[in-house]
Write an enzyme that holds these catalytic residues in place. Structure first.
Site, PDB file in Angstrom:
ATOM      1  N   HIS A 156       0.833  -1.223   0.000  1.00 50.59           N
ATOM      2  CA  HIS A 156       0.000   0.000   0.000  1.00 50.59           C
ATOM      3  C   HIS A 156       0.862   1.266   0.000  1.00 50.59           C
ATOM      4  CE1 HIS A 156      -3.344  -2.697   1.234  1.00 50.59           C
ATOM      5  NE2 HIS A 156      -2.411  -3.254   1.999  1.00 50.59           N
ATOM      6  N   SER A 277      15.137  21.969 -15.834  1.00 54.21           N
ATOM      7  CA  SER A 277      13.959  22.808 -16.057  1.00 54.21           C
ATOM      8  C   SER A 277      14.415  24.129 -16.645  1.00 54.21           C
ATOM      9  CB  SER A 277      13.248  23.039 -14.725  1.00 54.21           C
ATOM     10  OG  SER A 277      12.474  24.208 -14.784  1.00 54.21           O
ATOM     11  N   LYS A 283      16.324  21.979 -10.609  1.00 49.77           N
ATOM     12  CA  LYS A 283      15.647  20.749 -11.025  1.00 49.77           C
ATOM     13  C   LYS A 283      16.524  19.772 -11.804  1.00 49.77           C
ATOM     14  CE  LYS A 283      11.203  20.591 -11.192  1.00 49.77           C
ATOM     15  NZ  LYS A 283      10.303  19.685 -10.528  1.00 49.77           N
ATOM     16  N   GLU A 290       9.847   8.810 -16.851  1.00 51.15           N
ATOM     17  CA  GLU A 290       8.456   9.236 -17.081  1.00 51.15           C
ATOM     18  C   GLU A 290       8.008   8.914 -18.510  1.00 51.15           C
ATOM     19  OE1 GLU A 290       7.841  13.357 -15.748  1.00 51.15           O
ATOM     20  OE2 GLU A 290       9.454  13.000 -14.333  1.00 51.15           O
TER      21      GLU A 290
END
Ligand code: ARG
Length: 471
Positions: A156, A277, A283, A290
């Protein structure tokens, strides 16, 4: 507009209809396979006395020339022909004249395309299998190096019990190993030659289908000519197997994205596989992970599209089936690219072992072990579960953890706790005591990893039949 038919037509094809129908834009990918299949067909026709030896040699020479010129970039496969089959045949006729017109004896584009696509797909299955094997070897190496790299195991997405990086990676080893088995399985089931099925009902020429099948390194010829020209099961199976590969990659990517987050900091993705970024200078984003996760939908999409295309098609060949190519090519390219990139990312990723161990230490991952400790002292498990539950509640209120409590505090909850509790709930003990086969305990892991090593050293199915005669 150049096409192989037209005798029974008086009118011109509408330009838009021609373009809508043409497949050269994407089936040019089947060029090598088209030549290879034609060469086998011609060799068989001559063996059967349907063509003379000279005719065969002229055709083979012509086909070889076309192939070499395309390979060398001297001949361009342009859009003037309807499809790759027409392109090769017209080139051949242009070079060797009337003998070239005999190439298509006893053959239809229906069995021709069925063959080309099978030959092509068979190579791609072997290619994907190789990439999976590469990924498995990176996973196993990480396992071998991290038998004692502790981390929390989750259910979980809540911390559950301590485990190791080797054990966590071992789960992915199993998944990608099954993916390889699916490749082998797909390969073996599809490895039958449709050539000789003709348009749908075979031909009146005495073709030797066993011979062409063996020239093209198939296990044998297919056994029903209607099925031969209209079966796309093998592609559906391959797309399903690729979808499963993508699902596994996507899950792994999701974990890496979480592990790479500022909150976790379990891993650091190498600069080579991260991006920045344009506005936030701090970043370093896990874009590759992804994108692999994102592209999974695309491969599933190809599977769904082909299943849907096939569902209402009567026997035998129908033009709907031309739709198999763009979908399948895109899915194959996508999955292979994702596998290669993911493997590179994994190979270069660094682990922050102290962060992982520290995370495994908090969150009461040793609560089950504390209960098992009480069981060892004669307390029934259900009672032990209740005692440790109260102990955890006590710790939560005091903002501490089990191993940090004093013996006195422990004994206010249960008199069965003794000095040996601390050792029993240490990370090392928690992992070492998990000794069942498949568990993270080092002895169990060593047994499994030795089996994995031996498995990776095996040659695998790729050597069976796919290579060799496909040139
Ligand atoms: N481009 C076609 C395909 O991909 C080749 C087969 C054409 N056969 C036909 N009868 N029109 O399916």
């Amino acid at each position: 507009m150049a096409q192989l038919w037209g005798g029974r037509f008086v009118g011109e094809t509408d330009k838009m209809a021609y373009e809508f129908n043409a497949s050269i834009g994407f089936d040019k990918r089947l060029f090598e396979e088209d030549i290879e299949g034609s060469a086998a067909h011609v060799a068989m026709l001559a063996k059967q006395g349907i063509l003379t030896g000279e005719e065969r040699d002229a055709i083979l020479r012509g086909l070889g020339e076309i192939r070499d010129e395309v390979r060398a970039g001297l001949l361009e496969i342009d859009d003037t022909c309807e499809d790759i089959h027409s392109f090769v045949e017209m080139q051949l006729i242009g070079r060797i004249g009337d003998t070239g017109k005999k190439l298509h004896t006893g053959r239809s584009r229906n069995d021709q395309v069925a063959l080309d696509m099978r030959l092509y797909t068979r190579k791609r299955v072997v290619g994907t299998d190789g990439l999976l094997k590469e990924l498995l070897s990176v996973i196993l190496k990480t396992m071998e190096e991290n038998l004692e790299t502790y981390m929390p195991g989750f259910t979980h997405l809540q911390k559950a019990q301590p485990t190791t990086l080797a054990h966590h990676y071992g789960a992915y080893f199993e998944m990608f190993k099954r993916d390889r088995q699916r490749m082998a399985d797909t390969f073996r089931r599809m490895n039958y030659c449709p050539l000789g099925a003709g348009a749908l009902a075979g031909t009146t020429y005495p073709l030797d289908r066993e011979h062409t099948a063996s020239l093209l390194a198939f296990a044998g010829p297919t056994l029903n000519s209607m099925d031969s020209v209209s079966d796309r099961d093998y592609l559906i199976e391959f797309l399903a197997a690729l979808s499963t590969v993508m699902m596994h990659l996507s899950r792994f990517c999701e974990e890496i994205i979480i592990w790479n987050s500022n909150e976790y900091q379990f891993v650091e993705i190498d600069d080579a596989y991260s991006t920045g970024s344009s506005i936030m200078p701090q970043k370093k984003n896990p874009d590759i992970a992804e994108l692999v996760r994102g592209k999974t939908g695309r491969v599933y999409g190809a599977l769904m599209a082909l299943l849907t295309t096939m569902k209402g098609i009567p026997l035998a060949y129908n033009k709907d089936m031309q739709e198999d190519k763009e979908l399948a090519f895109d899915a194959m390219d996508t999955a292979d690219n994702c596998l290669a990139l993911f493997t590179g990312m994994l190979r270069t990723m660094k682990f922050r072992k102290e962060r992982m161990a520290a995370s495994a230490m908090n969150g009461f991952t040793n609560a089950t072990d504390a209960a098992d400790y009480l069981v060892g002292k004669g307390v029934p498990f259900r009672d032990a579960h209740g005692i440790v539950g109260r102990l955890v509640l006590y710790c939560v209120e005091k903002n501490t953890s089990i191993e940090k409590l004093s013996l006195e505090e422990l004994q206010t909850v249960s008199e069965h706790f003794g000095q040996d509790l601390y050792e029993a709930v240490s990370l090392k003990t928690c992992v070492e005591k998990r000794l069942t086969l498949g568990a993270p305990g080092p002895d169990a892991m060593k047994t499994v990893m030795a089996a994995h090593r031996a498995y990776l050293e095996e040659e695998g199915f790729a050597g069976d039949t796919a290579d060799g005669q496909t040139e």
